[in-house]
Design an enzyme around this catalytic site. Structure first.
Site, PDB file in Angstrom:
ATOM      1  N   ASP A  13     -55.802  -6.119 -38.770  1.00 49.82           N
ATOM      2  CA  ASP A  13     -56.981  -5.550 -38.096  1.00 49.82           C
ATOM      3  C   ASP A  13     -58.209  -6.447 -38.247  1.00 49.82           C
ATOM      4  O   ASP A  13     -59.293  -5.979 -38.648  1.00 49.82           O
ATOM      5  CB  ASP A  13     -57.300  -4.164 -38.670  1.00 49.82           C
ATOM      6  CG  ASP A  13     -56.098  -3.235 -38.756  1.00 49.82           C
ATOM      7  OD1 ASP A  13     -55.253  -3.296 -37.847  1.00 49.82           O
ATOM      8  OD2 ASP A  13     -56.004  -2.460 -39.732  1.00 49.82           O
ATOM      9  N   GLU A 236     -55.861   2.746 -29.797  1.00 49.18           N
ATOM     10  CA  GLU A 236     -56.655   2.451 -30.999  1.00 49.18           C
ATOM     11  C   GLU A 236     -57.168   1.016 -30.891  1.00 49.18           C
ATOM     12  O   GLU A 236     -56.992   0.367 -29.865  1.00 49.18           O
ATOM     13  CB  GLU A 236     -55.823   2.622 -32.274  1.00 49.18           C
ATOM     14  CG  GLU A 236     -54.623   1.691 -32.375  1.00 49.18           C
ATOM     15  CD  GLU A 236     -53.735   1.984 -33.582  1.00 49.18           C
ATOM     16  OE1 GLU A 236     -53.978   2.931 -34.345  1.00 49.18           O
ATOM     17  OE2 GLU A 236     -52.749   1.231 -33.758  1.00 49.18           O
TER      18      GLU A 236
HETATM   19  O1  FUB Z   1     -54.378  -0.677 -40.342  1.00 51.77           O
HETATM   20  C1  FUB Z   1     -54.213   0.707 -40.135  1.00 51.77           C
HETATM   21  C2  FUB Z   1     -54.170   1.012 -38.687  1.00 51.77           C
HETATM   22  O2  FUB Z   1     -53.125   0.285 -38.061  1.00 51.77           O
HETATM   23  C3  FUB Z   1     -55.405   0.612 -37.915  1.00 51.77           C
HETATM   24  O3  FUB Z   1     -56.475   1.473 -38.109  1.00 51.77           O
HETATM   25  C4  FUB Z   1     -54.853   0.607 -36.553  1.00 51.77           C
HETATM   26  O4  FUB Z   1     -55.669   0.007 -35.592  1.00 51.77           O
HETATM   27  C5  FUB Z   1     -53.532  -0.104 -36.752  1.00 51.77           C
HETATM   28  O5  FUB Z   1     -53.682  -1.502 -36.736  1.00 51.77           O
END
Ligand code: FUB
Length: 335
Positions: A13, A236
């Site tokens: 991320d 996301e």
């Molecule tokens: O790293 C945890 C979660 O996985 C993140 O918040 C999402 O975007 C995904 O990458």
């Protein structure tokens, strides 16, 4: 194939920014766990953040500096677990603000803020989450022309965005019945929108306008992207950047594993879907940031090459990003 930028620990991320002429990277810090894998993301059980910086984005990455641990779960009174994808911004006061999602003591994701005097921290957290914040994946954006700062956020399934479908944006209610890997579906259902809130000048709370939907339209209809359109609906990994007078909102499509983008002439939209910037990588999640450095554009992202495919043990990578004559973004095949 592009090698990992960071190999000393597992990272994911990546939120990249240029501060003081150097690229700073604010990633998640993945770690081993005995927690069983599930579609709620419980195995993403991160407990601290490191900050990295570099002056070069070309392999062999000899200038990458690990600035060490800058924030831990136990530093933040309201946090119970899961320090997920963070981001950082410089405020009008010259200080640096680290935004991070985590579960509170009731297991509900909120977004916190921690303040530091240097881009590499350390960061001192506020004792409570940002009022009115919820869900995951905060992405901060300071408009280079107006100086206005925004926070974009939201994530489906384990990120709980689907739990906020009742009430208005000014008064959203958490509905635990929607917890877990679920989202709206069906012929007439519209996709859930990511959220955006303007930050007040202090950078630690939303301004009076509060939280708004960031609308993403399908170009062929001018209507919001449909819930069943998993190749294009927001899942996301929000990110915002501006090139010329165009705002680019990019994101992950989750279970179809693409990084895609939409454009607008306003930082709060509406946005129109524009295309893909990254095909699926090794591992379930895909998450990124985009930054201009030394006159070139760069896509930071992660995959699971370092762990040979373990979904929750990821590694940050970077590759150049290009624009065609119409401003459409693309990356070249990674050979
Ligand atoms: O790293 C945890 C979660 O996985 C993140 O918040 C999402 O975007 C995904 O990458």
């Amino acid at each position: 194939m592009t090698p990992p930028l960071i190999t000393s620990i597992y990272t994911a991320d990546p939120s990249a920014h240029v501060f003081n002429g150097r690229v700073y990277i604010y990633p998640s810090h993945d770690r081993e766990t005995d927690i069983a894998f599930n579609d709620n993301g419980d195995q993403y059980d991160m407990a601290d953040y490191h900050v990295f910086s570099t002056s070069s984005l070309e392999p062999p990455y000899t200038d990458v500096v690990d600035h060490g641990v800058v924030l831990r779960t136990e530093d933040v009174p309201w946090v119970s677990k899961q320090l997920w994808a963070p981001d950082a911004a410089q405020g009008p006061d010259g200080r640096f603000y680290l935004y991070f999602p985590a579960r509170d003591r009731e297991g509900v994701f909120r977004i916190g803020v921690a303040v530091g005097d240097k881009p590499e921290g350390p960061f001192v957290p506020d004792p409570e989450p940002i009022p009115g914040s919820f869900s995951i994946d905060p992405a901060s954006f300071v408009d280079p022309d107006s100086g206005d700062a925004y926070l974009y956020f939201g994530g489906l399934w384990g990120g709980q965005l689907q739990c906020y479908q009742s009430g208005t944006n000014a008064d959203l209610k958490f509905d635990g019945a929607w917890s877990g890997p679920q989202e709206p579906k069906g012929a007439d259902a519209k996709a859930l929108f990511p959220k955006v809130a303007k930050l007040d000048r202090g950078m630690r709370k939303f301004d009076a306008a509060g939280v708004q939907d960031l609308v993403i339209l399908a170009p062929e209809t001018g209507e919001p992207v449909a819930a069943d359109d998993h190749d294009r609906r927001f899942f996301e990994a929000a990110w915002m950047h501006k090139r010329g007078d165009t705002y680019y909102f990019s994101y992950s499509t989750g279970d179809t594993h693409y990084l895609v983008y939409a454009t607008s002439k306003s930082p709060t939209g509406p946005f129109t879907y524009g295309g893909r910037i990254l095909e699926p990588v090794l591992g379930w999640t895909t998450h990124h940031s985009i930054v201009e450095f030394q006159g070139r554009w760069w896509l930071f992202h992660h995959d699971c090459e370092l762990s040979k495919g373990v979904n929750h043990l990821r590694c940050v990578k970077v590759r150049e990003l290009f624009y065609d004559d119409e401003g459409k973004m693309f990356t070249k095949p990674d050979e």
